[in-house]
Scaffold this active site. Structure first.
Site, PDB file in Angstrom:
ATOM      1  N   TYR A  50      -7.866   6.512  12.432  1.00  0.00           N
ATOM      2  CA  TYR A  50      -7.544   5.332  11.656  1.00  0.00           C
ATOM      3  C   TYR A  50      -8.691   4.297  11.731  1.00  0.00           C
ATOM      4  CZ  TYR A  50      -6.576   0.573  11.380  1.00  0.00           C
ATOM      5  OH  TYR A  50      -6.747  -0.727  11.085  1.00  0.00           O
ATOM      6  N   ASP A  73      -6.279  -3.893   1.083  1.00  0.00           N
ATOM      7  CA  ASP A  73      -5.151  -3.379   0.313  1.00  0.00           C
ATOM      8  C   ASP A  73      -4.114  -4.453  -0.038  1.00  0.00           C
ATOM      9  OD1 ASP A  73      -4.779  -1.754   3.299  1.00  0.00           O
ATOM     10  OD2 ASP A  73      -3.192  -3.123   2.704  1.00  0.00           O
ATOM     11  N   HIS A 122      -3.198   0.142  16.285  1.00  0.00           N
ATOM     12  CA  HIS A 122      -2.391   0.611  15.158  1.00  0.00           C
ATOM     13  C   HIS A 122      -1.030   1.192  15.554  1.00  0.00           C
ATOM     14  CE1 HIS A 122      -2.495   1.784  10.765  1.00  0.00           C
ATOM     15  NE2 HIS A 122      -3.102   0.618  10.790  1.00  0.00           N
ATOM     16  N   ASP A 152      -7.993  -2.676  17.220  1.00  0.00           N
ATOM     17  CA  ASP A 152      -6.659  -2.407  16.672  1.00  0.00           C
ATOM     18  C   ASP A 152      -6.176  -1.040  17.156  1.00  0.00           C
ATOM     19  OD1 ASP A 152      -4.405  -2.125  15.112  1.00  0.00           O
ATOM     20  OD2 ASP A 152      -5.376  -2.639  13.217  1.00  0.00           O
ATOM     21  N   HIS A 176     -14.558  -5.792   9.786  1.00  0.00           N
ATOM     22  CA  HIS A 176     -14.412  -4.497  10.456  1.00  0.00           C
ATOM     23  C   HIS A 176     -15.754  -3.805  10.629  1.00  0.00           C
ATOM     24  CE1 HIS A 176     -10.023  -3.864   8.864  1.00  0.00           C
ATOM     25  NE2 HIS A 176     -10.209  -5.055   9.400  1.00  0.00           N
ATOM     26  N   ASN A 182       0.811  -1.219   0.000  1.00  0.00           N
ATOM     27  CA  ASN A 182       0.000   0.000   0.000  1.00  0.00           C
ATOM     28  C   ASN A 182       0.849   1.277   0.000  1.00  0.00           C
ATOM     29  OD1 ASN A 182      -2.323   1.473   0.044  1.00  0.00           O
ATOM     30  ND2 ASN A 182      -2.985   0.841   2.090  1.00  0.00           N
ATOM     31  N   TRP A 185       1.460   6.528  12.367  1.00  0.00           N
ATOM     32  CA  TRP A 185       0.123   6.484  11.788  1.00  0.00           C
ATOM     33  C   TRP A 185      -0.493   5.153  12.007  1.00  0.00           C
ATOM     34  CZ3 TRP A 185      -2.571   3.629   8.134  1.00  0.00           C
ATOM     35  CH2 TRP A 185      -3.914   4.062   7.992  1.00  0.00           C
ATOM     36  N   GLU A 213      -4.894  -5.473  19.124  1.00  0.00           N
ATOM     37  CA  GLU A 213      -3.888  -5.583  18.061  1.00  0.00           C
ATOM     38  C   GLU A 213      -2.924  -4.402  18.054  1.00  0.00           C
ATOM     39  OE1 GLU A 213      -5.804  -6.179  14.305  1.00  0.00           O
ATOM     40  OE2 GLU A 213      -4.126  -5.355  13.180  1.00  0.00           O
ATOM     41  N   ARG A 236     -14.215  -6.631  14.416  1.00  0.00           N
ATOM     42  CA  ARG A 236     -13.276  -5.636  14.940  1.00  0.00           C
ATOM     43  C   ARG A 236     -14.015  -4.307  15.054  1.00  0.00           C
ATOM     44  NH1 ARG A 236      -8.146  -2.877  11.879  1.00  0.00           N
ATOM     45  NH2 ARG A 236      -9.780  -1.430  11.264  1.00  0.00           N
ATOM     46  N   GLU A 266       1.392  -7.334  11.311  1.00  0.00           N
ATOM     47  CA  GLU A 266       1.030  -7.084   9.905  1.00  0.00           C
ATOM     48  C   GLU A 266       2.138  -6.370   9.135  1.00  0.00           C
ATOM     49  OE1 GLU A 266      -2.604  -4.844  10.679  1.00  0.00           O
ATOM     50  OE2 GLU A 266      -1.622  -3.012  10.036  1.00  0.00           O
ATOM     51  N   GLU A 308      -8.562 -12.278   8.954  1.00  0.00           N
ATOM     52  CA  GLU A 308      -9.152 -10.959   8.739  1.00  0.00           C
ATOM     53  C   GLU A 308      -9.769 -10.929   7.347  1.00  0.00           C
ATOM     54  OE1 GLU A 308      -6.335  -7.736   8.634  1.00  0.00           O
ATOM     55  OE2 GLU A 308      -7.893  -6.232   8.980  1.00  0.00           O
ATOM     56  N   HIS A 359      -2.881 -10.950   8.344  1.00  0.00           N
ATOM     57  CA  HIS A 359      -3.424  -9.692   7.849  1.00  0.00           C
ATOM     58  C   HIS A 359      -4.226  -9.955   6.573  1.00  0.00           C
ATOM     59  CE1 HIS A 359      -2.247  -5.284   6.687  1.00  0.00           C
ATOM     60  NE2 HIS A 359      -3.331  -5.316   7.411  1.00  0.00           N
ATOM     61  N   ARG A 366       0.389 -11.984  13.142  1.00  0.00           N
ATOM     62  CA  ARG A 366      -0.468 -11.444  12.072  1.00  0.00           C
ATOM     63  C   ARG A 366       0.250 -11.225  10.753  1.00  0.00           C
ATOM     64  NH1 ARG A 366      -4.780  -9.603  11.274  1.00  0.00           N
ATOM     65  NH2 ARG A 366      -4.249  -7.414  11.009  1.00  0.00           N
TER      66      ARG A 366
HETATM   67  C1  CS2 Z   1      -4.983  -2.644   9.410  1.00  0.00           C
HETATM   68  C2  CS2 Z   1      -4.753  -2.288   8.009  1.00  0.00           C
HETATM   69  O1  CS2 Z   1      -6.224  -4.483   8.696  1.00  0.00           O
HETATM   70  C3  CS2 Z   1      -5.619  -3.989   9.634  1.00  0.00           C
HETATM   71  O2  CS2 Z   1      -5.524  -4.491  10.721  1.00  0.00           O
HETATM   72  O3  CS2 Z   1      -4.120  -2.300  10.392  1.00  0.00           O
HETATM   73  O4  CS2 Z   1      -5.948  -1.751   7.531  1.00  0.00           O
HETATM   74  C4  CS2 Z   1      -3.605  -1.341   7.684  1.00  0.00           C
HETATM   75  O5  CS2 Z   1      -3.834  -0.067   8.184  1.00  0.00           O
HETATM   76  C5  CS2 Z   1      -3.460  -1.269   6.203  1.00  0.00           C
HETATM   77  O6  CS2 Z   1      -3.338  -2.548   5.679  1.00  0.00           O
HETATM   78  C6  CS2 Z   1      -2.283  -0.411   5.803  1.00  0.00           C
HETATM   79  O7  CS2 Z   1      -2.064  -0.537   4.443  1.00  0.00           O
HETATM   80 MG    MG Z   2      -4.014  -3.788  11.941  1.00  0.00          MG
END
Ligand code: CS2
Ligand code: MG
Length: 405
Positions: free
Chosen positions: A161, A319, A215, A213, A124, A39, A405, A239, A149, A265, A342, A315, A286
């Site tokens: 996010y 994306d 993040h 999550d 999600h 991504n 981020w 997560e 999630r 991830e 996921e 993961h 993950r």
């Molecule tokens: C995320 C993702 O799926 C997840 O758990 O943390 O959406 C992540 O932000 C993206 O794959 C980034 O490209």
């Molecule tokens: Mg994640």
């Protein structure tokens, strides 16, 4: 039985978002598909494949999946990293696809066969405030999901996010040549998250698996506090509490809370997670099957995890393409310690461009029984959607300092 590779091409397409696909063709006309989507750094992997790996693939025996993996990893002095490992992952997926097609078998059969009938999936849910989030959770439960999630907005912040605004589905990368800048406030998040997740638990009752999550945004101490605060919510996992580079800090978090922890991830190899696994600092690993070098390497990570009672939970965001999701499902069906997949799902146009055999039903996924990975790229349709630059946002604290981020 050998099968010589005669072509290796990279295809960029952007139906609802950007995807990088590797097409490998053999002298007997068999085509294998690999995903190479990273991504916001798509072109770097495309070049790695086109300029460095594709020429070396020509003339190789497509059946020698492990030797090709070793050739591109061990044989090359410069190892690891997201770009290298995504490119190796794409080659690995394409070769497993070919091997399955030559054998007339779905890849999970070649990996030892099914150890379960179906794979538990989580999706999600998000909402800007708690009522909106609960509506989103209900919508997922109506679609049969047993694991969800939950992410929500944070009072005082304009963007968060994983949380979508309005009707459009959530897509973290924004179109354009520069990343969007967002403001992040960890203290505000920590004040809000436990109440929000307690409301979701109250709403769904005890049986639905709930995930959240963070993040990679917390310090070890903040992570420990959050883990403790969430113990009554009984999460399936919390997560990415801390930035993932430092494995040792997870030990501190683990010692402070019994909330299950998941991370990985952004990892690319077994070296990124070996201490986390052998030290049992986490409950779920993950790593994304493609970003960690494909089925050939991810299965080694998952096997190591099995020895330490760590579950595999790759993961699976929108994306990475349906080719990676399919690879994850084939590996998952044949991996005893595979815990959950996921499944963000895709826009209808992505499902048309990547026609797939995997299915979702009543909370579970199955890779299907088509030979290979069971995903075919519709090249004509893909060509209608050229690459379109897009980046993940970046985040700054309220005082302007760049943050995670
Ligand atoms: C995320 C993702 O799926 C997840 O758990 O943390 O959406 C992540 O932000 C993206 O794959 C980034 O490209
Ligand atoms: Mg994640």
């Amino acid at each position: 039985m050998s099968s010589m590779i005669v072509a290796a091409e990279v295809i960029l397409t952007s139906p609802s978002r950007n995807f990088v696909t590797l097409k490998v063709t053999t002298d007997d006309g068999v085509v294998g598909w690999g995903d190479a989507t990273l991504n916001g750094r798509e072109l770097a992997v495309a070049s790695y494949l086109k300029d460095h790996l594709a020429p070396l693939l020509i003339g190789r025996d497509a059946q020698r999946v492990e030797d090709t993996w070793q050739y591109f990893y061990r044989g090359v002095y410069w190892r690891r990293g997201p770009v290298t490992m995504a490119a190796i992952g794409a080659v690995d997926l394409a070769l497993w696809d070919i091997k399955g097609k030559l054998a007339g078998q779905p890849v999970y059969q070649l990996l030892g066969g099914a150890v379960r009938m179906r794979i538990l999936a989580y999706t999600h849910a998000s909402g800007w405030d708690t009522p909106e989030l609960l509506d989103s959770v209900d919508e997922k439960l109506d679609r049969g999901f047993l694991a969800v999630r939950a992410q929500s907005g944070v009072p005082g912040l304009d963007t968060v996010y994983g949380v979508h605004h309005g009707e459009v589905s959530y897509e973290p990368a924004g179109r354009g040549k520069r990343p969007v800048e967002e403001t992040w406030d960890t203290a505000a998040y920590l004040r809000h998250a436990p109440t929000m997740l307690a409301a979701v638990r109250e709403h769904v009752g005890p049986e639905i698996a709930l995930l959240h999550d963070a993040h990679h945004r917390l310090t070890p101490n903040q992570a420990a506090r959050l883990g403790k605060a969430l113990e009554p919510v009984d999460l399936f996992w919390l997560e990415d509490v801390t930035p993932a580079e430092n494995q040792e800090v997870l030990r501190r978090v683990r010692e402070q809370t019994t909330t299950p922890l998941a991370i990985g991830e952004v990892f690319n190899t077994i070296w990124d997670c070996k201490d986390l696994i052998t030290g049992q600092y986490i409950d779920y690993i993950r790593t994304c099957v493609m970003h960690a070098g494909g089925i050939s390497h991810a299965r080694r990570i998952f096997d190591l995890a099995a020895l330490y009672q760590v579950g595999a939970a790759p993961h699976g965001p929108s994306d990475v393409s349906p080719i990676t999701l399919a690879a994850s499902l084939h590996l998952g069906l044949a991996t005893p310690n595979f815990a959950i997949q996921e499944f963000m799902g895709y826009e209808p146009i992505d499902d048309e461009v990547f026609r797939h055999d995997y299915t979702y039903k009543s909370g579970y996924l199955h890779p299907g029984d088509a030979p290979g990975l069971g995903v075919e790229l519709d090249e004509k349709l893909a060509a209608r959607y050229p690459y379109n630059p897009a980046y993940l946002p970046v985040a700054r604290k309220r005082d302007g300092t760049m943050t995670d981020w």
